[in-house]
Each structure stands twice: as structure tokens, then as C-alpha cells.
Design a protein around this motif. Sequence first.
Motif, PDB file in Angstrom:
ATOM      1  N   THR A 143       0.827  -1.203   0.000  1.00 49.02           N
ATOM      2  CA  THR A 143       0.000   0.000   0.000  1.00 49.02           C
ATOM      3  C   THR A 143       0.863   1.255   0.000  1.00 49.02           C
ATOM      4  O   THR A 143       0.558   2.245  -0.680  1.00 49.02           O
ATOM      5  N   PHE A 144       1.975   1.219   0.749  1.00 48.10           N
ATOM      6  CA  PHE A 144       2.847   2.387   0.824  1.00 48.10           C
ATOM      7  C   PHE A 144       3.659   2.601  -0.449  1.00 48.10           C
ATOM      8  O   PHE A 144       4.257   3.663  -0.623  1.00 48.10           O
ATOM      9  N   THR A 145       3.690   1.612  -1.330  1.00 48.70           N
ATOM     10  CA  THR A 145       4.392   1.779  -2.602  1.00 48.70           C
ATOM     11  C   THR A 145       3.441   2.070  -3.751  1.00 48.70           C
ATOM     12  O   THR A 145       3.881   2.262  -4.877  1.00 48.70           O
ATOM     13  N   SER A 146       2.135   2.103  -3.461  1.00 52.30           N
ATOM     14  CA  SER A 146       1.132   2.368  -4.487  1.00 52.30           C
ATOM     15  C   SER A 146       0.496   3.731  -4.237  1.00 52.30           C
ATOM     16  O   SER A 146      -0.288   3.872  -3.283  1.00 52.30           O
ATOM     17  N   PRO A 147       0.812   4.735  -5.028  1.00 52.34           N
ATOM     18  CA  PRO A 147       0.237   6.073  -4.808  1.00 52.34           C
ATOM     19  C   PRO A 147      -1.296   6.066  -4.797  1.00 52.34           C
ATOM     20  O   PRO A 147      -1.911   6.777  -3.998  1.00 52.34           O
ATOM     21  N   ALA A 148      -1.901   5.264  -5.678  1.00 54.79           N
ATOM     22  CA  ALA A 148      -3.368   5.238  -5.748  1.00 54.79           C
ATOM     23  C   ALA A 148      -3.970   4.706  -4.446  1.00 54.79           C
ATOM     24  O   ALA A 148      -4.940   5.267  -3.923  1.00 54.79           O
ATOM     25  N   TYR A 159      -6.093   6.659   1.774  1.00 55.93           N
ATOM     26  CA  TYR A 159      -5.971   6.911   3.208  1.00 55.93           C
ATOM     27  C   TYR A 159      -5.614   8.360   3.515  1.00 55.93           C
ATOM     28  O   TYR A 159      -6.047   8.911   4.525  1.00 55.93           O
ATOM     29  N   VAL A 160      -4.817   8.968   2.642  1.00 53.29           N
ATOM     30  CA  VAL A 160      -4.404  10.352   2.870  1.00 53.29           C
ATOM     31  C   VAL A 160      -5.546  11.321   2.586  1.00 53.29           C
ATOM     32  O   VAL A 160      -5.768  12.283   3.344  1.00 53.29           O
TER      33      VAL A 160
END
Length: 279
Positions: free
Chosen positions: A18-23, A28-29
Motif C-alpha cells: 500500500t505504501f508503494t502504491s500512490p493510488a 488513506y491520505v
Amino acid sequence: MSSMRLGLRRGWIDIRHTFTSPAELWQYVFPAILLLGTAFFMRNATVPGTSFSLGARTLPSAFGMGIAMGGLVATAQMLIVDREDGTLLRAKAVPRGMTSYLIGKVVTIGGMSLISFLLQLIPGLLLVKGLDAGGTDWLTLFWLLPLGFVATLPLGAAIGSLFDDPRNMAMVMFPILGLIAISGIFYPISGFPGWLQGVAQAFPMYWLGLGMRSAFLPDSMASVEIAHSWRHLATFGVLTGWAIIGLTLAPMLLRRMAARESGSAVAARRERALTRVGR
């Protein structure tokens, strides 16, 4: 123990992905930015009968909403998508694969919900005036957060087991959005009709919001709540009741769902998906 280790590893891999996938990270952001912006623009409005900022009251309520949405919606959505693309069938084909699969999903959803909570909490404490969290308030979070996950995540799994088409997520989202509207997340429900207050208090969304407000708002704000109290004992009791219901229903429904999974069922769902794309 082997299933536990595999599940924990699977969940950690999903979180790391998840932290390597911007989408995926944006999912979450963006809610954190939206909630903080909402609280900021509501800062000059006041809770009826007080001089306290409605924005400051809304933010802790939204913390509780985020925990409920993660447990109910994210769990159901992941389960439905994994049924359609065959992930669930592959897990079923491996010895104890379903056990490690479910443990992995618990780790993924719990971990990302906690990270999302921190993304909202840390800037919120710095930017929103009026939040007041002392030593005993952090103890409230110590039991409220895990209990909130246990009360909602099994329910989300049970709901997700009833659907096999991602297009049916609207049937999950609309009732939950309705509960958000009546659960005092964005406005106190003390002004709602009595029967509507009763409906809101029957579901975990209201109690998670109340518990979060009790942890982050001054004690004086309990005066605008039902019974003019934070009602910690009732919060614990209702969330525990939903946890028992979810932990009772989820294993039965998930076993039934797993038993019905087959190659032909996955192929049929893929065919439907391709037909939708072709249109």
C-alpha cells in the motif's frame, strides 16, 4: 502457528505494498485531508447551547467513523473483490489457506485503519483548537480502539461473504452512510426525534463516535450528549455485544462462502466482469 505466521506475513506484505502504491495510499491520505479541512472550515460554528467549536467536536467523531468504515466497508470490499478475481479460491486450495488469508486481512485492515487514524490524529491535535486529551483519556483509547475493530471487522467479513460482485458495494455503502448521517458524527443527535436516536444507538457507529469524543473533548461537552454523560459502560457493553454477534455470524457465513467457491463460479464472475468492460 504456521497459519498465524503466514497470515501476519501476508498482512505485512499488503501494508507494505500500500505504501508503494500512490493510488492506494491516496485512499488513506485523502480522507484525512478532507476531515481536517472540514473541521477547519467549521471552526467558527458552535455546538448548539455552547460556545465550543463544532469543528473541534466533529473531528473526534470522525475518528470513530473511520474505525467503523475500515472494519465494515474495507473488509467487505476486499472480500468481494478477492472472490471475483479468484484470490479466495486459491487460498481455499492451500492447506489452512483460508485461515492465513483471513488473518492477513485482519492485519492489513487493522494496520491501515490505525495508520489512517494517526494521519488524522496527529495533525488534528496540532491544528484544531479545543481537543483535550489527558492521561485517562489515552487509557480510554487503549480499550476503545481494539474493541472497535473487533466489533466491526467480523461484521464487515460477514457482510462481504453475502456478495460476489463489486457492483453490489452500493448495497453496503448506502445503509452505512445512512447510519453516519444519524449517528451524531457531524452534528449532535440530541435534537433528533427520539425514535431516530434509538436507531442510532443500536449500532456501533454512534458508540465509536461517542467514545472518541469522550477521549478528546473536555468533560463539559458531555452536557450536549444523551443523558449528559459519556456513558463508557454502555459504550463497552454495546460494542462487546456487536463483537459477539460478528464473531458468531462471520465464521458460519465465511465457511458457507468458502464451500461454494469453485473454478466454475470464478470463471462465471470473470465472464460477467469482461462483459461489463465490453459494454
